[in-house]
Design a protein around this motif. Structure first.
Motif, PDB file in Angstrom:
ATOM      1  N   THR A 166      56.976  81.663  49.825  1.00 54.25           N
ATOM      2  CA  THR A 166      56.165  82.579  49.020  1.00 54.25           C
ATOM      3  C   THR A 166      56.013  83.920  49.720  1.00 54.25           C
ATOM      4  OG1 THR A 166      54.935  80.688  48.147  1.00 54.25           O
ATOM      5  CG2 THR A 166      53.942  82.844  47.865  1.00 54.25           C
ATOM      6  N   THR A 167      55.768  83.900  51.017  1.00 55.27           N
ATOM      7  CA  THR A 167      55.633  85.128  51.789  1.00 55.27           C
ATOM      8  C   THR A 167      56.926  85.939  51.751  1.00 55.27           C
ATOM      9  OG1 THR A 167      54.017  84.085  53.240  1.00 55.27           O
ATOM     10  CG2 THR A 167      55.075  86.073  54.056  1.00 55.27           C
ATOM     11  N   LYS A 197      57.274  87.635  48.355  1.00 53.32           N
ATOM     12  CA  LYS A 197      56.376  88.787  48.248  1.00 53.32           C
ATOM     13  C   LYS A 197      56.905  89.968  49.053  1.00 53.32           C
ATOM     14  CE  LYS A 197      52.165  86.108  47.498  1.00 53.32           C
ATOM     15  NZ  LYS A 197      50.867  85.693  48.088  1.00 53.32           N
ATOM     16  N   ASP A 218      59.761  91.675  47.245  1.00 53.21           N
ATOM     17  CA  ASP A 218      59.278  92.511  46.149  1.00 53.21           C
ATOM     18  C   ASP A 218      58.775  93.849  46.680  1.00 53.21           C
ATOM     19  OD1 ASP A 218      58.460  93.033  43.403  1.00 53.21           O
ATOM     20  OD2 ASP A 218      56.405  92.783  44.158  1.00 53.21           O
ATOM     21  N   LYS A 219      58.040  93.814  47.771  1.00 54.01           N
ATOM     22  CA  LYS A 219      57.530  95.057  48.362  1.00 54.01           C
ATOM     23  C   LYS A 219      58.670  95.955  48.834  1.00 54.01           C
ATOM     24  CE  LYS A 219      53.077  93.251  49.860  1.00 54.01           C
ATOM     25  NZ  LYS A 219      52.210  92.932  51.012  1.00 54.01           N
TER      26      LYS A 219
END
Length: 71
Positions: free
Chosen positions: A12-13, A16, A19-20
């Motif tokens: 999950t990290t 994320k 995406d950033k």
């Protein structure tokens, strides 16, 4: 906390973070385009100024107001 849960949190990290990074790349592209447009505008202004100064349209500049020619 089990191994599966730790792996899920890590995955999950990573998603994320990806995406950033993608959003930041888009922002950087936009900023680069703005910089290139401003650079082109400055070049056109410098050219117009040089033409005006060389043709005498702007009048005879005093030595204190003359632009230095940087090479």
């Amino acid at each position: 906390m089990g191994v599966t849960e730790k792996m899920w949190d890590a995955l999950t990290t990573i998603i994320k973070m990806n995406d950033k990074v993608e959003r930041m790349a888009g922002t950087m592209k936009t900023q680069q385009e703005k910089i290139e447009n401003l650079t082109a505008r400055i070049i056109r202004l410098e050219t117009a100024l040089e033409i005006a100064l060389s043709s005498g349209i702007a009048g005879k500049p005093s030595p204190s107001k003359r632009l230095e020619h940087k090479t």
